[in-house]
Design a protein around this motif. Structure first.
Motif, short mmCIF file in Angstrom:
data_model
loop_
_atom_site.label_atom_id
_atom_site.label_comp_id
_atom_site.label_asym_id
_atom_site.label_seq_id
_atom_site.Cartn_x
_atom_site.Cartn_y
_atom_site.Cartn_z
N ASN A 18 -10.68 -0.79 11.49
CA ASN A 18 -11.32 -1.35 10.25
C ASN A 18 -11.48 -0.14 9.22
N LEU A 19 -11.37 1.09 9.68
CA LEU A 19 -11.36 2.16 8.66
C LEU A 19 -10.05 2.05 8.07
N ILE A 20 -8.86 1.69 8.61
CA ILE A 20 -7.60 1.54 7.86
C ILE A 20 -7.74 0.29 6.88
N ARG A 21 -8.47 -0.94 7.53
CA ARG A 21 -8.22 -1.83 6.58
C ARG A 21 -9.15 -1.57 5.29
N MET A 22 -10.22 -0.74 5.38
CA MET A 22 -11.01 -0.44 4.17
C MET A 22 -10.19 0.33 3.44
N LYS A 23 -9.58 1.42 3.93
CA LYS A 23 -8.83 2.25 3.23
C LYS A 23 -7.61 1.46 2.26
N LEU A 24 -7.13 0.53 2.74
CA LEU A 24 -6.12 -0.02 2.01
C LEU A 24 -6.34 -1.23 1.41
N ASP A 25 -7.63 -1.49 1.34
CA ASP A 25 -8.19 -2.85 0.66
C ASP A 25 -7.91 -2.92 -0.88
N GLU A 51 5.21 4.32 -0.44
CA GLU A 51 4.60 5.66 -0.46
C GLU A 51 3.03 5.57 -0.92
N LYS A 52 2.60 4.66 -1.64
CA LYS A 52 1.20 4.73 -1.92
C LYS A 52 0.48 4.27 -0.53
N ILE A 53 1.09 3.28 0.13
CA ILE A 53 0.51 2.83 1.47
C ILE A 53 0.27 4.16 2.33
N GLU A 54 1.48 4.79 2.54
CA GLU A 54 1.62 5.56 3.47
C GLU A 54 0.72 6.81 3.33
N LYS A 55 0.58 7.19 1.99
CA LYS A 55 -0.47 8.27 1.51
C LYS A 55 -1.94 7.82 1.94
N SER A 56 -2.46 6.54 1.60
CA SER A 56 -3.43 6.20 1.96
C SER A 56 -3.83 6.28 3.33
N ILE A 57 -2.99 5.76 4.28
CA ILE A 57 -3.11 6.00 5.74
C ILE A 57 -3.28 7.50 6.13
N SER A 58 -2.45 8.32 5.76
CA SER A 58 -2.39 9.89 6.03
C SER A 58 -3.50 10.40 5.45
N ASP A 59 -4.38 9.88 4.71
CA ASP A 59 -5.50 10.44 4.11
C ASP A 59 -6.66 10.37 5.21
#
Length: 264
Positions: A18-25, A51-59
């Motif tokens: 759910n954290l990941i879902r919110m981050k990528l929302d 790249e944008k998706i990868e950076k958001s997950i890495s954050d």
């Protein structure tokens, strides 16, 4: 359409999902997120660059690694109508056990139970975000995340201070039988939550593999409190309870910082 596969080593349970879902929302290029929790894999179906998706997950610092990105012909994505109802169920279970463990922890003088109750509260925050932030503005979501993160962090720091006080002071031994009984009930509750959330994925995943449960940090924490309760009884010492409490408080602080990252 492209398909990017990520390995996320610290994705132990639906709370991290759910954290990941919110981050990528807020990323409009994403068409679908397909989570494989037991194998710690995430498949993202998306348009444009990754790249944008990868950076958001890495954050989120969950130990991510992009394995591959390739073209995909998939265009049909099932919308799970039961997802909101299931989120309400797991939110209710987690919040109920936060209250139970906090109350019994205070009565039994167990820092392990108190710390585990905060871990349950942290999961409740995450599930609550998924429900209450739906359709809201990005500013509103960030504000909610900040308030929840700071609240969780404050409770964890108070817990650390109490552990130190009890470590250096002469305190009555915690009630080991209460620690064990309540932790077993919490273990069952976490198992039910994992089962319900995994069951919602698809008919093929309607069953829950035992390995899924035992890869969850929540379940490991429950087992840790049970072991600590046994050691309190056998060693006639409150140190095992304080040790497991410290470990769990540390995990709660880590979770608080992850939530705060959503507010940036």
């Amino acid at each position: 359409m492209k398909k990017s596969l990520f390995e996320i080593s610290k994705m132990d349970c639906p709370s991290e999902e759910n954290l990941i879902r919110m981050k990528l929302d807020g990323i409009s290029d994403i068409a679908e997120l397909d989570f494989d929790i037991p194998n710690r894999k995430l498949t993202v179906f998306h348009y444009g660059e990754v790249e944008k998706i990868e950076k958001s997950i890495s954050d989120l610092k969950l130990g991510d690694r992009r394995i591959s990105t390739e073209k995909s012909d998939r265009i049909d994505f099932d919308k799970k109508s039961d997802q909101k109802r299931l989120l309400w169920v797991v939110l209710a279970i987690n919040f109920a056990f936060f209250l139970v463990e906090m109350a019994t922890g205070l009565i039994a003088k167990s820092m392990g139970l108190i710390a585990d109750s905060l871990d349950m509260l942290a999961d409740s925050f995450v599930y609550g975000f998924s429900l209450f932030a739906v359709g809201g503005t990005l500013t509103r979501k960030k504000r909610i995340a900040k308030l929840a993160g700071y609240f969780q962090l404050t409770l964890a720091l108070i817990g650390f201070i109490e552990v130190l006080r009890r470590f250096f002071g002469a305190e009555k031994l915690p009630d080991f039988s209460t620690m064990i009984l309540v932790s077993i009930l919490a273990l069952i509750a976490n198992g039910i939550c994992l089962y319900l959330l995994q069951k919602s994925k698809s008919k093929e995943e309607a069953h829950m593999k035992a390995s899924m449960i035992f890869t969850s940090n929540d379940v490991i924490i429950n087992l840790g409190v049970i072991v600590a309760g046994l050691l309190v009884h056998w060693l006639d010492s409150n140190k095992p309870d304080l040790i497991i409490g410290t470990i769990v408080f540390f995990l709660v602080v880590q979770g608080a910082f992850r939530i705060l990252k959503l507010g940036k």
